[in-house]
Design an enzyme around this catalytic site. Structure first.
Site, PDB file in Angstrom:
ATOM      1  N   LEU A 167      10.725  15.256  10.684  1.00  0.00           N
ATOM      2  CA  LEU A 167      11.326  14.665   9.488  1.00  0.00           C
ATOM      3  C   LEU A 167      10.612  13.353   9.128  1.00  0.00           C
ATOM      4  O   LEU A 167       9.806  12.842   9.893  1.00  0.00           O
ATOM      5  CB  LEU A 167      12.813  14.405   9.747  1.00  0.00           C
ATOM      6  N   GLY A 227      -6.302  -0.026  -5.120  1.00  0.00           N
ATOM      7  CA  GLY A 227      -4.840  -0.022  -5.177  1.00  0.00           C
ATOM      8  C   GLY A 227      -4.295  -0.335  -3.792  1.00  0.00           C
ATOM      9  O   GLY A 227      -5.019  -0.814  -2.908  1.00  0.00           O
ATOM     10  N   VAL A 260     -16.415   5.966 -10.065  1.00  0.00           N
ATOM     11  CA  VAL A 260     -17.097   6.855  -9.120  1.00  0.00           C
ATOM     12  C   VAL A 260     -17.338   8.206  -9.793  1.00  0.00           C
ATOM     13  O   VAL A 260     -16.432   8.791 -10.390  1.00  0.00           O
ATOM     14  CB  VAL A 260     -16.278   6.994  -7.819  1.00  0.00           C
ATOM     15  N   HIS A 293      14.865 -24.988   7.964  1.00  0.00           N
ATOM     16  CA  HIS A 293      13.561 -25.605   8.211  1.00  0.00           C
ATOM     17  C   HIS A 293      13.244 -25.480   9.686  1.00  0.00           C
ATOM     18  O   HIS A 293      14.117 -25.722  10.516  1.00  0.00           O
ATOM     19  CB  HIS A 293      13.602 -27.083   7.822  1.00  0.00           C
TER      20      HIS A 293
HETATM   21  P1  NAI Z   1      -2.961   3.134  -6.939  1.00  0.00           P
HETATM   22  O1  NAI Z   1      -2.507   3.775  -8.179  1.00  0.00           O
HETATM   23  O2  NAI Z   1      -2.179   1.995  -6.348  1.00  0.00           O
HETATM   24  O3  NAI Z   1      -4.479   2.620  -7.121  1.00  0.00           O
HETATM   25  C1  NAI Z   1      -5.528   3.485  -7.463  1.00  0.00           C
HETATM   26  C2  NAI Z   1      -6.725   2.674  -7.933  1.00  0.00           C
HETATM   27  O4  NAI Z   1      -7.835   3.547  -8.078  1.00  0.00           O
HETATM   28  C3  NAI Z   1      -6.486   2.020  -9.288  1.00  0.00           C
HETATM   29  O5  NAI Z   1      -6.795   0.647  -9.188  1.00  0.00           O
HETATM   30  C4  NAI Z   1      -7.468   2.779 -10.213  1.00  0.00           C
HETATM   31  O6  NAI Z   1      -7.946   1.981 -11.255  1.00  0.00           O
HETATM   32  C5  NAI Z   1      -8.571   3.187  -9.242  1.00  0.00           C
HETATM   33  N1  NAI Z   1      -9.394   4.335  -9.653  1.00  0.00           N
HETATM   34  C6  NAI Z   1      -8.966   5.515 -10.178  1.00  0.00           C
HETATM   35  N2  NAI Z   1     -10.011   6.351 -10.420  1.00  0.00           N
HETATM   36  C7  NAI Z   1     -11.144   5.696 -10.029  1.00  0.00           C
HETATM   37  C8  NAI Z   1     -12.539   6.040 -10.008  1.00  0.00           C
HETATM   38  N3  NAI Z   1     -13.011   7.213 -10.434  1.00  0.00           N
HETATM   39  N4  NAI Z   1     -13.433   5.108  -9.540  1.00  0.00           N
HETATM   40  C9  NAI Z   1     -12.978   3.905  -9.105  1.00  0.00           C
HETATM   41  N5  NAI Z   1     -11.669   3.544  -9.095  1.00  0.00           N
HETATM   42  C10 NAI Z   1     -10.751   4.426  -9.533  1.00  0.00           C
HETATM   43  O7  NAI Z   1      -3.075   4.340  -5.887  1.00  0.00           O
HETATM   44  P2  NAI Z   1      -3.138   4.391  -4.309  1.00  0.00           P
HETATM   45  O8  NAI Z   1      -3.606   3.114  -3.717  1.00  0.00           O
HETATM   46  O9  NAI Z   1      -3.873   5.633  -4.003  1.00  0.00           O
HETATM   47  O10 NAI Z   1      -1.606   4.559  -3.888  1.00  0.00           O
HETATM   48  C11 NAI Z   1      -0.895   5.716  -4.296  1.00  0.00           C
HETATM   49  C12 NAI Z   1       0.591   5.465  -4.359  1.00  0.00           C
HETATM   50  O11 NAI Z   1       1.125   5.206  -3.077  1.00  0.00           O
HETATM   51  C13 NAI Z   1       0.909   4.282  -5.238  1.00  0.00           C
HETATM   52  O12 NAI Z   1       1.959   4.623  -6.088  1.00  0.00           O
HETATM   53  C14 NAI Z   1       1.339   3.226  -4.260  1.00  0.00           C
HETATM   54  O13 NAI Z   1       2.295   2.356  -4.824  1.00  0.00           O
HETATM   55  C15 NAI Z   1       1.891   4.030  -3.098  1.00  0.00           C
HETATM   56  N6  NAI Z   1       1.739   3.293  -1.856  1.00  0.00           N
HETATM   57  C16 NAI Z   1       2.483   2.177  -1.657  1.00  0.00           C
HETATM   58  C17 NAI Z   1       2.323   1.415  -0.540  1.00  0.00           C
HETATM   59  C18 NAI Z   1       3.126   0.181  -0.388  1.00  0.00           C
HETATM   60  O14 NAI Z   1       4.105   0.020  -1.094  1.00  0.00           O
HETATM   61  N7  NAI Z   1       2.767  -0.735   0.495  1.00  0.00           N
HETATM   62  C19 NAI Z   1       1.347   1.773   0.506  1.00  0.00           C
HETATM   63  C20 NAI Z   1       0.596   2.927   0.174  1.00  0.00           C
HETATM   64  C21 NAI Z   1       0.806   3.654  -0.956  1.00  0.00           C
END
Ligand code: NAI
Length: 461
Positions: free
Chosen positions: A38, A178, A233, A440
């Site tokens: 789970l 991201g 990319v 503090h």
């Molecule tokens: P993200 O949406 O946060 O970031 C993806 C990034 O990739 C963006 O900045 C975008 O502009 C870039 N990108 C897209 N296509 C591209 C290309 N062809 N070449 C270069 N850059 C490109 O997605 P991420 O980091 O994969 O996370 C996915 C989900 O998981 C998100 O919704 C995130 O909030 C969630 N997550 C949250 C965490 C947390 O709250 N600590 C930890 C891990 C994931």
């Protein structure tokens, strides 16, 4: 075959929380899970294992950077990758078993297998069909694919593969600045990998308050991460166990090729709803692949959806909030989620945490606001433990002083943000925070100082 009040498909943070809360409210509940354990993506291959690796590598960084300064001498530790992986797996196992225990405690029936919905009110798991008054889709999300890039989870990996590499790579290219890219990029940079992040946009962490994002990038650069901004990319090729990443500058259109031992594709996630039979049921979908919902109800009566499968931030705690609210609704009560106050946290060192409006959003809305900022350099506790990088930024209405948003980069930001979440939930003013006693020496004093900075001024800045 058995009949339930509610069957929840998916045992991740959305699904298991919904199941437990519905059971607490007196419903007869089952939860279907196809994985061996789970906890969904979060516990198995997401939040939890990544936090274990972030903790282990941050500890290593502390030994190398700060131990000697504190008079802690002796040989610096080296990395036993297999042991670090075993530690990570222990953390995962402890947490996933914990959910199984909670299911037993709350009398939630666990149905093991992959579910489909042959008709409203019915769930098929293996050869068995079960019936329910309500079916809840809590199937989460999966990494989205990128044209020209084939993931093999060895050389070209998603977050799942990045958590379980066979060895620490010498070089890594991260596609996407991201949350995933920066958290996992930080892990490997601290282990000695040369990490280059290639990002399409001109700023990291899209949607984050621009001032915080800028400071965040500077800090990460100081930690050794390299950034290529404004670059799309085009493709990744793999030969002899190594990769070549081709990207194109958005400004000059020039193409560049980077060599990497490992490529992490972190360009977002998409809802995971394949195999449920939604199309045949006529469940309405949104253009970006989410299930269309109204207060969690899909277009088909008796079928509900929550978490990453519907609109909203793809965050474990948002899914949990959805699950809690829907359980209340299914029990005949009113369930509500205040999406405006769902915090976001990046678990790098320092952490970054944010809630409410960014300064850019307030400007765009034409709202008169004031900014209270306080640097951790003025916080005695942060200075004592070498964590004085960063600041707290509080945004409040210029006239009423009501808090509109908060953005923190600094030690413990992910925990500090919650006093602001609670304050905002109660419609507090910056002065309310400023007049609240803060112990503090704690990092939280920086939040109070930022609130003071919205008035006559901070004391220690
Ligand atoms: P993200 O949406 O946060 O970031 C993806 C990034 O990739 C963006 O900045 C975008 O502009 C870039 N990108 C897209 N296509 C591209 C290309 N062809 N070449 C270069 N850059 C490109 O997605 P991420 O980091 O994969 O996370 C996915 C989900 O998981 C998100 O919704 C995130 O909030 C969630 N997550 C949250 C965490 C947390 O709250 N600590 C930890 C891990 C994931």
């Amino acid at each position: 075959m058995a009949h339930f009040d509610a069957i929840i498909i998916g045992g991740g943070p959305g699904g298991y929380v919904c199941a437990i809360h519905a059971a607490q409210l007196g419903l007869n509940v089952a939860c279907v899970e196809g994985r061996e354990t789970l906890g969904g993506t979060c516990l198995n291959v997401g939040c939890i294992p990544s936090k274990a690796l972030l903790h282990a590598t941050h500890s290593l960084h502390e030994v190398h950077e700060n131990f000697e300064k504190m008079g802690l001498m002796g040989g610096a530790p080296t990395v036993d990758w297999a042991k670090m992986q075993a530690y990570k797996q222990d953390v995962v196992n402890g947490n996933t078993k914990g959910i199984e225990f909670l299911f037993k405690k709350n009398k939630v029936t666990l149905l093991k297998g992959w579910a489909s919905i042959p008709a409203a009110g019915q769930i098929k798991v293996g050869d068995e069909v079960h019936t329910a008054r309500a079916i809840v889709i809590a199937t989460g999300s999966e990494p989205s694919s990128l044209a020209g890039v084939t993931v093999d989870e060895k050389v070209v990996v998603t977050s799942t593969g990045a958590l379980a590499l066979e060895a620490v790579p010498k070089t890594m290219v991260v596609i996407g600045a991201g949350v995933i890219g920066l958290e996992m990029g930080s892990v490997y940079a601290r282990l000695g990998t040369a990490v280059t992040v290639v990002e399409y946009l001109d700023a990291i962490t899209p949607g984050m308050d621009a001032e915080v994002a800028k400071a965040f990038k500077r800090i990460l650069e100081r930690q050794g991460l390299k950034f290529v901004m404004g670059a799309a990319v085009q493709g990744v090729s793999v030969a002899d166990g190594a990769a070549k990443v081709t990207y194109k500058s958005r400004k000059t259109e020039a193409e560049t090729v980077l060599d990497a031992d490992v490529v992490l594709v972190a360009t977002g996630r998409r809802p995971f709803v394949a195999g449920l039979g939604l199309e045949a049921l006529g469940v309405e979908m949104l253009p970006r692949g989410q299930i269309k919902t109204d207060h969690f109800a899909t277009s088909v009566p008796g079928i509900y959806a929550i978490g990453d499968a519907i609109v909203g931030p793809m965050l474990a705690h948002k899914a949990e909030d959805d699950g809690m609210a829907l359980a209340e609704i299914l029990a005949g009560k009113s369930g509500h989620v205040n999406y405006a106050l769902v915090p976001g946290v990046v678990y790098t060192a320092p952490e970054v945490a944010t809630v409410g409006a960014t300064e850019e959003q307030l400007k765009e809305a034409g709202r008169a606001y004031k900014v209270g900022k306080f640097p951790f350099m003025g916080n005695a506790r942060a200075k004592a433990v070498f964590q004085a990088d960063g600041f707290v930024k509080l945004l409040a209405d210029a006239t009423t002083d009501r808090i509109l948003g908060c953005h923190i980069i600094g030690p413990g930001a992910g925990d500090l943000i919650h006093e602001v979440c609670v304050a905002m939930e109660f419609g507090a003013s910056a002065q309310d925070l400023a007049l609240t006693s803060h112990a503090h020496p704690t990092y939280s004093e920086a939040v109070r100082e930022a609130a003071l900075a919205c008035g006559l001024g901070a004391i220690h800045a």
